[in-house]
Write an enzyme that holds these catalytic residues in place. Structure first.
Site, PDB file in Angstrom:
ATOM      1  N   LYS A  94       0.840  -1.182   0.000  1.00  0.00           N
ATOM      2  CA  LYS A  94       0.000   0.000   0.000  1.00  0.00           C
ATOM      3  C   LYS A  94       0.882   1.240   0.000  1.00  0.00           C
ATOM      4  O   LYS A  94       2.002   1.139   0.533  1.00  0.00           O
ATOM      5  CB  LYS A  94      -0.986   0.022   1.162  1.00  0.00           C
ATOM      6  CG  LYS A  94      -0.458  -0.327   2.553  1.00  0.00           C
ATOM      7  CD  LYS A  94       0.550   0.479   3.283  1.00  0.00           C
ATOM      8  CE  LYS A  94       0.603   1.938   3.350  1.00  0.00           C
ATOM      9  NZ  LYS A  94       1.800   2.448   4.084  1.00  0.00           N
TER      10      LYS A  94
ATOM     11  N   TYR B 196      -4.789   3.689   5.684  1.00  0.00           N
ATOM     12  CA  TYR B 196      -5.396   2.837   6.714  1.00  0.00           C
ATOM     13  C   TYR B 196      -6.722   3.425   7.186  1.00  0.00           C
ATOM     14  O   TYR B 196      -7.650   2.698   7.534  1.00  0.00           O
ATOM     15  CB  TYR B 196      -4.460   2.696   7.924  1.00  0.00           C
ATOM     16  CG  TYR B 196      -3.245   1.850   7.644  1.00  0.00           C
ATOM     17  CD1 TYR B 196      -3.301   0.464   7.767  1.00  0.00           C
ATOM     18  CD2 TYR B 196      -2.045   2.424   7.246  1.00  0.00           C
ATOM     19  CE1 TYR B 196      -2.189  -0.317   7.502  1.00  0.00           C
ATOM     20  CE2 TYR B 196      -0.922   1.653   6.977  1.00  0.00           C
ATOM     21  CZ  TYR B 196      -1.008   0.280   7.108  1.00  0.00           C
ATOM     22  OH  TYR B 196       0.085  -0.498   6.840  1.00  0.00           O
TER      23      TYR B 196
END
Ligand code: NAD
Length: 367
Positions: free
Chosen positions: A138, A223
């Site tokens: 990510k 997140y």
């Protein structure tokens, strides 16, 4: 309020039950006509920085269905160190230039891209063209267009793509994900997800626009987007964003702090802050029949939290090992990753909407 301990039992898979066959590479076993049930898939780590050396490589010593078979690095000194530490044969060591010849290496089933964000698309596409399955860290990339090109390259080359969203495998976050799936607390009305830390070295790639694509939003802000989406179990439809800068020289190229509010269907809302200039680590869910919280929420361990009067408590757990084993099983069983490229693409659409809102002085932007 008296808090009860969770009675939920958690069984950690033992890594000790690995047979001798399991260390043989997947492709060799297929070629030799062996059953594919017991062997481990070979993973090549691309980029041997902090996350690879501190988390992924050690986790690959605990995995049941995959192992570290190869490395790709631009740093000559790391070749010998890693070869010795992880028993990697010379012919399984590559650099960024000769990377594409991995196509003929049967020890490599999966390429794990752990490079600065702006290099994710290039190496995912090159890995797919070499016929290898891919896990990409990510943020999936630095634009929606790149994410779409990565998904297409993997589809065109008939390989699977998964994003390094380790928290989907974490027992604490799985309980939060299940709240909306099981309707435990009734309708979820509000989610607050904040993740920020104080960044150190002012020369690091995370502060360079061309390599990072953005500041904390591209890094830990992802997140928060993830947490809001999986806490509601729904997709956001619109958002507004605000940026704050103290004038610190570190943040010449990327934002220091961003806050944003997302609208979900039926008037539900989320609120988030991400920053490289403070320390926050929290996920709070408010629902019709109570509330849940994880704080700290997003670490590799040490998560604490509750759901109403139940204190969540799970034994030590290796998120990365679980994440990589799950992908190895997806490949072995030809099933879909629970965190495929499409999941990274959804987050990137939110990130682009946040940047668009910032350009328009916080205007409401449809996602
Ligand atoms: P890092 O700086 O520690 O490592 C980056 C690696 O890329 C280094 O080995 C470096 O040599 C190499 N590299 C190649 N070309 C480079 C270039 N032009 N500039 C700088 N480095 C270059 O970074 P990291 O913390 O390991 O992060 C790598 C990726 O992993 C990032 O995309 C990050 O978002 C992701 N990450 C994910 C998690 C997670 O929990 N899922 C945690 C940390 C990092």
């Amino acid at each position: 309020m008296e808090l009860k301990k969770s009675r939920r039992h958690f069984i950690k898979k033992s890594a000790l039950s690995i047979g001798a066959l399991s260390v043989m590479p997947f492709n060799s076993l297929v070629a030799s006509g062996c059953s594919t049930e017991t062997k481990k898939l070979g993973i090549a780590l691309v980029g041997l920085g902090n996350y690879s050396s501190g988390q992924l490589a050690p986790a690959l010593l605990e995995t049941e269905h995959c192992y570290l078979s190869a490395i790709v690095t631009g740093t000559k000194e790391k070749e010998q160190q890693w070869a010795k530490k992880y028993n990697i044969p010379k012919e399984n060591i590559y650099n960024y230039e000769n990377f594409d010849v991995i196509a003929s290496n049967k020890d490599i089933d999966v390429v794990y891209v752990v490079l600065p964000n702006s290099m994710h698309a290039e190496f995912t596409i090159r890995a797919a063209k070499a016929g290898k399955h891919v896990i990409c860290e990510k943020p999936m990339a630095i634009s929606v267009a790149e994410c779409e090109a990565m998904i297409k390259a993997c589809n065109d080359n008939n390989v699977k793509l998964s994003i390094g969203y380790r928290l989907h495998f974490d027992p604490y976050h799985k309980r939060i994900i299940n709240l909306s799936k099981e309707n435990t607390l009734g309708t979820i009305n509000y989610v607050n997800a904040d993740f920020a830390f104080t960044i150190g070295d002012p020369t690091q790639w995370r502060l360079k626009k061309s390599l990072a694509g953005g500041g904390a939003l591209m890094d830990v802000g992802v997140y928060c987007i993830q947490a809001c989406r999986y806490s509601f179990g729904q997709e956001p439809i619109a958002l507004r964003a605000q940026a704050f800068n103290s004038g610190n020289e570190k943040f010449k190229e990327v934002n220091e702090t961003i806050t944003w509010q997302m609208e979900f269907p039926d008037g539900k809302i989320s609120n988030s802050t991400t920053s490289y200039a403070m320390s926050v680590n929290n996920l709070f869910v408010s629902a019709q029949k109570g509330k849940a919280q994880l704080m700290p929420s997003y670490g590799y361990g040490g998560i604490k939290g509750f759901i109403n009067d139940e204190i969540l408590e799970f034994p030590k757990f290796n998120q990365q090992a679980a994440q990589m084993d799950a992908f190895a099983l997806n490949i072995k069983n030809n099933t879909d990753s629970i965190v495929p490229g499409e999941e990274g693409l959804k987050d990137m659409k939110v990130i682009e909407a946040i940047f668009k809102s910032l350009e328009q002085n916080g205007a409401r932007v449809l996602i």
